[in-house]
Motif scaffolding. Structure first.
Motif, PDB file in Angstrom:
ATOM      1  N   LEU A 441       1.026   5.461  33.078  1.00  0.00           N
ATOM      2  CA  LEU A 441      -0.179   4.686  33.376  1.00  0.00           C
ATOM      3  C   LEU A 441       0.191   3.535  34.316  1.00  0.00           C
ATOM      4  O   LEU A 441       1.298   3.003  34.270  1.00  0.00           O
ATOM      5  CB  LEU A 441      -0.778   4.121  32.096  1.00  0.00           C
ATOM      6  CG  LEU A 441      -1.177   5.149  31.028  1.00  0.00           C
ATOM      7  CD1 LEU A 441      -1.631   4.437  29.765  1.00  0.00           C
ATOM      8  CD2 LEU A 441      -2.268   6.060  31.546  1.00  0.00           C
ATOM      9  N   PRO A 442      -0.747   3.108  35.180  1.00  0.00           N
ATOM     10  CA  PRO A 442      -0.446   1.987  36.076  1.00  0.00           C
ATOM     11  C   PRO A 442      -0.353   0.678  35.307  1.00  0.00           C
ATOM     12  O   PRO A 442      -1.078   0.456  34.336  1.00  0.00           O
ATOM     13  CB  PRO A 442      -1.634   1.987  37.046  1.00  0.00           C
ATOM     14  CG  PRO A 442      -2.738   2.644  36.293  1.00  0.00           C
ATOM     15  CD  PRO A 442      -2.086   3.668  35.400  1.00  0.00           C
ATOM     16  N   LEU A 443       0.550  -0.187  35.744  1.00  0.00           N
ATOM     17  CA  LEU A 443       0.667  -1.514  35.154  1.00  0.00           C
ATOM     18  C   LEU A 443      -0.458  -2.387  35.702  1.00  0.00           C
ATOM     19  O   LEU A 443      -0.586  -2.531  36.919  1.00  0.00           O
ATOM     20  CB  LEU A 443       2.022  -2.134  35.486  1.00  0.00           C
ATOM     21  CG  LEU A 443       2.299  -3.507  34.868  1.00  0.00           C
ATOM     22  CD1 LEU A 443       2.468  -3.390  33.368  1.00  0.00           C
ATOM     23  CD2 LEU A 443       3.545  -4.135  35.491  1.00  0.00           C
ATOM     24  N   HIS A 468       4.173   2.343  37.633  1.00  0.00           N
ATOM     25  CA  HIS A 468       3.646   3.158  36.543  1.00  0.00           C
ATOM     26  C   HIS A 468       4.669   3.206  35.411  1.00  0.00           C
ATOM     27  O   HIS A 468       5.883   3.100  35.654  1.00  0.00           O
ATOM     28  CB  HIS A 468       3.318   4.566  37.028  1.00  0.00           C
ATOM     29  CG  HIS A 468       2.080   4.628  37.870  1.00  0.00           C
ATOM     30  ND1 HIS A 468       2.033   4.094  39.139  1.00  0.00           N
ATOM     31  CD2 HIS A 468       0.849   5.138  37.619  1.00  0.00           C
ATOM     32  CE1 HIS A 468       0.810   4.274  39.633  1.00  0.00           C
ATOM     33  NE2 HIS A 468       0.090   4.907  38.737  1.00  0.00           N
ATOM     34  N   ALA A 469       4.172   3.384  34.197  1.00  0.00           N
ATOM     35  CA  ALA A 469       5.068   3.328  33.036  1.00  0.00           C
ATOM     36  C   ALA A 469       4.430   4.048  31.862  1.00  0.00           C
ATOM     37  O   ALA A 469       3.239   4.373  31.869  1.00  0.00           O
ATOM     38  CB  ALA A 469       5.353   1.873  32.654  1.00  0.00           C
ATOM     39  N   THR A 473       6.151   0.952  27.486  1.00  0.00           N
ATOM     40  CA  THR A 473       6.733   0.022  28.457  1.00  0.00           C
ATOM     41  C   THR A 473       5.666  -0.874  29.054  1.00  0.00           C
ATOM     42  O   THR A 473       5.877  -2.082  29.243  1.00  0.00           O
ATOM     43  CB  THR A 473       7.473   0.810  29.544  1.00  0.00           C
ATOM     44  OG1 THR A 473       8.657   1.372  28.979  1.00  0.00           O
ATOM     45  CG2 THR A 473       7.858  -0.081  30.708  1.00  0.00           C
ATOM     46  N   LYS A 474       4.480  -0.331  29.361  1.00  0.00           N
ATOM     47  CA  LYS A 474       3.394  -1.146  29.901  1.00  0.00           C
ATOM     48  C   LYS A 474       3.057  -2.287  28.939  1.00  0.00           C
ATOM     49  O   LYS A 474       2.916  -3.444  29.363  1.00  0.00           O
ATOM     50  CB  LYS A 474       2.164  -0.274  30.136  1.00  0.00           C
ATOM     51  CG  LYS A 474       0.917  -1.037  30.599  1.00  0.00           C
ATOM     52  CD  LYS A 474      -0.255  -0.128  30.839  1.00  0.00           C
ATOM     53  CE  LYS A 474      -0.870   0.388  29.572  1.00  0.00           C
ATOM     54  NZ  LYS A 474      -1.656  -0.642  28.848  1.00  0.00           N
ATOM     55  N   GLY A 542      10.243   4.076  31.910  1.00  0.00           N
ATOM     56  CA  GLY A 542      10.684   3.151  30.874  1.00  0.00           C
ATOM     57  C   GLY A 542      11.453   1.951  31.372  1.00  0.00           C
ATOM     58  O   GLY A 542      12.035   1.227  30.571  1.00  0.00           O
ATOM     59  N   GLU A 543      11.468   1.713  32.704  1.00  0.00           N
ATOM     60  CA  GLU A 543      12.264   0.617  33.238  1.00  0.00           C
ATOM     61  C   GLU A 543      11.474  -0.174  34.269  1.00  0.00           C
ATOM     62  O   GLU A 543      10.471   0.299  34.818  1.00  0.00           O
ATOM     63  CB  GLU A 543      13.546   1.156  33.879  1.00  0.00           C
ATOM     64  CG  GLU A 543      14.417   1.936  32.907  1.00  0.00           C
ATOM     65  CD  GLU A 543      15.841   2.101  33.409  1.00  0.00           C
ATOM     66  OE1 GLU A 543      16.107   1.716  34.555  1.00  0.00           O
ATOM     67  OE2 GLU A 543      16.662   2.608  32.642  1.00  0.00           O
ATOM     68  N   SER A 544      11.930  -1.391  34.531  1.00  0.00           N
ATOM     69  CA  SER A 544      11.323  -2.217  35.574  1.00  0.00           C
ATOM     70  C   SER A 544      12.377  -3.156  36.133  1.00  0.00           C
ATOM     71  O   SER A 544      13.342  -3.511  35.456  1.00  0.00           O
ATOM     72  CB  SER A 544      10.143  -3.017  35.018  1.00  0.00           C
ATOM     73  OG  SER A 544      10.595  -3.934  34.035  1.00  0.00           O
TER      74      SER A 544
END
Length: 635
Positions: A441-443, A468-469, A473-474, A542-544
């Motif tokens: 899904l978009p953040l 996206h995440a 994660t979002k 799952g990361e940013s």
């Protein structure tokens, strides 16, 4: 003494006195009843139903350790939830939760009609029993922006009508994401139900005239259920894919199913009926590839049972007619494809067939065509005797069938696997493979708490949708952004300045998969030919990356950026940023010079690249959807 008092009273005064005594006794009894729970005092609370709002003066509402009474979901002993909900609390007035995560094993109860609960993105976490948000015999309630997970049921309505459930996430619950019982006239819009144990959204036991629109149901044993005389409901514009069964009807009739997307198809079937005929329900303009006995009205007419189907097929949809996860060097993702060649309906053996891989240009997985050469995107591999162009030419077997194993590429995107008869190239058939990680899904960026940022100081044109995440994660990032703002607003050094947002760079593309390396010295920037990945786990959502150079010279150093006057402020902002990220509990966080690389959930990492404390317990179990599709006929 009492005899003397009575002797001094007339009959009227005696009656008033007796009434006073009775009221006083009742008052004291009620007072004692409350006083026995957490030391609460009456404080002028009205007699009668509830004593719901009685406080002990410290702001706490009376309640015996905040545990609901068996058989009574809204007892007078339960405290009002307020902005920071506590375990088993009640919502009796319109309430907005403070963003964050709340571990509430007994969930919360809706205990009044015509109110609004706005969770503001807060996450309620259960212990696999009880319901997350439970509403019994209340009408005209709005529940919005709530995340509920790890309960028996995420959100449950019982004997409750004309409610609105809007933009909630009910994921990873033991039984149902959202469930109703004898509840009618409700509207469910914009909700996401992923990975629940039984059903995504279940309308049960005479739940009628409900509207389900613009919801997403994926990775549940069944996406949406209409059960036990749940009639005349409307399902419109929902996305229902990746479940074992899409929509199933059980003893339920006169439901309308319009313009829903079942692409990529559900594992077993998109529509199914138990204890009744699927034709007792109707609809049109649906997109699906596994209709079962379902047939959209206007496309199959009277032959509905013999020629079932949807108005649109998934092969014409950007997501393709099956999906595979992007492969990685340590995680190969393959499936077998088959075609059959017939002549006048008879299988034809030893017919030469050419099989090739082609870029399906309707969707590129987030790699913008204008900044990439579409033909350079890796398309995966075919098994067998390939020529120098990666094409297979082989004869069909005695049953007229030709088979091939297809291995997905690392980058996401749609791929066409095309088979054509060598002697008659115009006769062909294709599989459209969607190579992607589901459910990203978009953040949502509000520019106050979270702001997008590119590695070169702008939004890179080759990947404009890199934020996206997974839902998990979002929500973690939203929580960190809220905390960072609150920490800055309450810090003595920073109170007079505008709070900084968290600047977020690379996360995942809309379909996940591989980020290609871009040569920054080329003009315009060009992808490296081998598409070598710069990240390990960004492909799974799952990361940013978090920008820090506007605050510090390096996230691994101690020197702040800015002028002499600015440095103390920027250093303190960086310290609070680290604190906000840590409190939001990432799995791993490390410095990469100009940015923090934050791993919010475990991903699949090859053994040689695993950090020292790596655990192979990824809470999101990614697995390819296995579809045993019928062979496509050629000829």
């Amino acid at each position: 003494m009492l005899r003397e008092v009575l002797a001094d009273m007339g009959r009227g005064r005696l009656f008033v006195f007796l009434v006073f005594v009775l009221v006083t006794v009742s008052f004291v009894a009620a007072h004692d009843r409350l006083q026995g729970h957490d030391g609460c005092q009456l404080n002028g609370c009205p007699l009668g139903h509830g004593f719901d709002e009685c406080s002990d003066g410290s702001g706490d509402i009376c309640g015996p350790d905040n545990i609901r009474n068996s058989g009574d979901e809204c007892p007078w002993t339960d405290m009002e939830c307020g902005a920071a909900p506590k375990n088993g609390c009640d919502v009796r007035v319109s309430t907005a939760f403070a963003p964050g995560s709340y571990t509430l094993p007994f969930g919360i109860d809706i205990c009044a009609p015509s109110i609004t609960l706005n969770c503001n993105g807060a996450t309620l976490i259960g212990s696999s029993s009880s319901d997350g948000i439970y509403e019994y015999q209340q009408d005209s309630v709005t529940i919005t922006n709530c995340n509920v997970r790890n309960y028996q049921n995420g959100i449950s309505l019982s004997y409750s009508n004309n409610n609105n459930l809007i933009n909630n996430n009910a994921n990873s619950n033991n039984a149902h994401g959202i469930v109703t019982s004898s509840s009618s006239g409700n509207t469910f819009s914009g909700n996401v139900v992923l990975g629940n144990g039984i059903i995504g959204i279940s309308l049960q036991q005479d739940s009628n005239f409900n509207i389900l629109q613009n919801n997403i149901a994926s990775n549940n044993p069944a996406g949406i259920q209409l059960w036990h005389s749940s009639n005349e409901n409307i399902l419109v514009n929902n996305i229902i894919y990746g479940n074992n069964e899409g929509v199933y009807f059980d003893s339920s009739i006169s439901n309308t199913i319009n313009a829903n997307v079942f692409c990529p198809s559900n594992n077993n079937v998109d529509f199914i009926a138990y204890n009744g005929d699927i034709a007792d329900n109707s609809g049109s303009d649906n997109s699906c590839d596994k209709p079962g006995a379902w047939g959209d009205h206007g496309t199959v007419g009277l032959e509905i049972r013999r020629y079932p189907g949807c108005t649109f097929t998934c092969a014409g949809n950007d997501m393709g007619d099956f999906h595979l996860l992007p492969s990685a060097p340590w995680d190969i993702n393959t499936r077998k494809l088959q075609w059959r060649v017939t002549e006048n309906g008879v299988p034809k053996a030893n017919e030469l067939v050419k099989i090739e891989l082609l870029p399906y240009l309707n969707y590129d997985g987030g790699h913008v065509v204008e900044t990439h050469t579409p033909q350079s995107r890796p398309l995966g591999k075919l098994s067998g005797d390939l020529d120098e162009d990666g094409i297979i030419i082989e004869p069909t077997d005695s049953n007229g069938v030709i088979s091939v194993d297809y291995e997905a590429p690392e980058p996401a995107g749609a791929v066409e696997i095309k088979a054509s008869i060598v002697a008659a190239p115009e006769k062909s058939a294709s599989y459209i493979a969607g190579v992607y990680v589901p459910d990203l899904l978009p953040l949502p960026f509000d520019r106050d708490n979270l702001k997008p940022y590119g590695s070169r100081g702008e939004i890179e044109p080759e990947h404009p949708e890199r934020w996206h995440a997974t839902v998990y994660t979002k929500n973690k990032l939203l929580d960190a952004g809220n905390r960072y703002r609150q920490y800055q607003q309450s810090d003595p050094l920073l109170r007079t300045i505008t709070p900084e947002p968290i600047f977020v760079n690379d996360m995942s593309l809309p379909w996940g998969g591989l980020f290609d390396i871009v040569d920054p010295l080329a003009d315009p920037p060009q992808p490296v030919p081998d598409w070598t990945p710069p990240h390990i786990c960004h492909r799974y959502g799952g990361e940013s990356d978090i920008r820090v150079t506007h605050l510090m010279k390096s996230c691994g150093g101690s020197e702040a950026n800015g002028t002499t006057e600015e440095k103390p402020i920027k250093k303190r902002q960086y310290e609070l940023l680290e604190q906000a990220l840590n409190v939001s509990m990432p799995k791993k966080k490390h410095c990469e010079g100009d940015h923090l690389h934050v791993q919010w959930e475990w991903c699949r990492i090859p053994p040689l690249l695993r950090p020292p404390n790596y655990k192979d317990d990824n809470p999101i179990k990614y697995s390819p959807v296995s579809i045993n599709a019928d062979p496509v006929l050629i000829g």
